[in-house]
Design an enzyme around this catalytic site. Sequence first.
Site, PDB file in Angstrom:
ATOM      1  N   CYS A 114       0.887  -1.155   0.000  1.00  0.00           N
ATOM      2  CA  CYS A 114       0.000   0.000   0.000  1.00  0.00           C
ATOM      3  C   CYS A 114       0.923   1.203   0.000  1.00  0.00           C
ATOM      4  O   CYS A 114       1.485   1.550   1.042  1.00  0.00           O
ATOM      5  CB  CYS A 114      -0.906   0.013   1.223  1.00  0.00           C
ATOM      6  SG  CYS A 114      -1.844   1.550   1.352  1.00  0.00           S
ATOM      7  N   CYS A 117      -0.499   4.239   2.338  1.00  0.00           N
ATOM      8  CA  CYS A 117      -0.562   4.147   3.807  1.00  0.00           C
ATOM      9  C   CYS A 117      -0.210   2.725   4.241  1.00  0.00           C
ATOM     10  O   CYS A 117       0.934   2.317   4.085  1.00  0.00           O
ATOM     11  CB  CYS A 117      -1.919   4.605   4.328  1.00  0.00           C
ATOM     12  SG  CYS A 117      -3.360   3.981   3.422  1.00  0.00           S
ATOM     13  N   SER A 118      -1.177   1.986   4.769  1.00  0.00           N
ATOM     14  CA  SER A 118      -0.840   0.634   5.247  1.00  0.00           C
ATOM     15  C   SER A 118      -2.012  -0.326   5.069  1.00  0.00           C
ATOM     16  O   SER A 118      -2.221  -1.202   5.896  1.00  0.00           O
ATOM     17  CB  SER A 118      -0.420   0.689   6.715  1.00  0.00           C
ATOM     18  OG  SER A 118      -1.475   1.242   7.488  1.00  0.00           O
ATOM     19  N   CYS A 119      -2.817  -0.166   3.994  1.00  0.00           N
ATOM     20  CA  CYS A 119      -3.949  -1.068   3.733  1.00  0.00           C
ATOM     21  C   CYS A 119      -3.428  -2.499   3.635  1.00  0.00           C
ATOM     22  O   CYS A 119      -2.419  -2.765   2.976  1.00  0.00           O
ATOM     23  CB  CYS A 119      -4.657  -0.669   2.442  1.00  0.00           C
ATOM     24  SG  CYS A 119      -5.321   1.007   2.529  1.00  0.00           S
TER      25      CYS A 119
END
Lengths: 211, 94
Positions: A114, A117-119
């Site tokens: 991602c 961000c941090s999906c």
Amino acid sequence: MAHHHDHDHDDHAPIEEGKAPSEFDLLEQAIRELLIEKNVFSADDLRRQVDRTDSVSPADGAKVVAKAWSDPAFKAQLLSDPKTAIEALGYDVGPAPNLVVLENTAALHHVVVCTLCSCYPRVLLGPPPDWYKSKEYRGRVVIDPRGVLTEFGTQLDDAVEIKVVDSTADMRYLVLPPRPADTEGMSEEKLATLVTRDCMVGVTFPDSPSN
Amino acid sequence: MSNAFKVGQRVLVKDGDPPGHIRTPFFLRGKSGVVETIHGEFRNPEELAYGKEGLPKKPLYLVRFLQTEVWVDYRGAPGDTVSADIYEHWLDAE
């Protein structure tokens, strides 16, 4: 280490002491308290949700992968309709982001990131590891996936297409890794022990039964 | 709402740097790719981020790009690809 005892020190997550809350911490606290005060949800609802989110671990994803290796009909459904397939195993997907399962084969190797961000497919893997959230991984794996995979100890022949999948929006991607050789006749429980978190992100392969 | 693009169609990601909560990564803006999957319709994150409803929903596509067309000095194999989820209003037909 100068001393020696039998409990773990986690150097990566030191216990916080005397740290002032950040602006974001204060903002989160203010919004949370307002939502509870206005009865949008209760403190217990929130605790329950955090508890449920944190209780998911890569062992859950590993069970799903091992079942897909063992049951061709389940595998077909997992690839075409992952939500129905994993709900049938008792996982509560809820209204959360949609899950997509990507099959890695001898010709095509997916690796998930991602960049924004941090999906992450938390519904089957739990919270993402620190490296997945690092700027280093997020920035470099899209530009030089083969270099980054080599750093994870994963060498891929140039004939294998590497496909980086950037989860930028409402979908969460889980890699279905190839079943290792010499695992014929192994039970699902045994197969699940070969499936690591990292192979479900696509930075490596499942363990070999000889390891 | 119908989809403006179909699977296999070539599309061009819009360029530019509007302010706000944008889910189209910078490294793909202005690049051309191929629609790989139509995911369905989702509430627009650019509006959800500001407490709005995000309606009408926007079609979302998985778009595939050739790495060699994204990075001029890509070091991997020529067939390597990168895919990302991109909302319809960020895409033009090519």
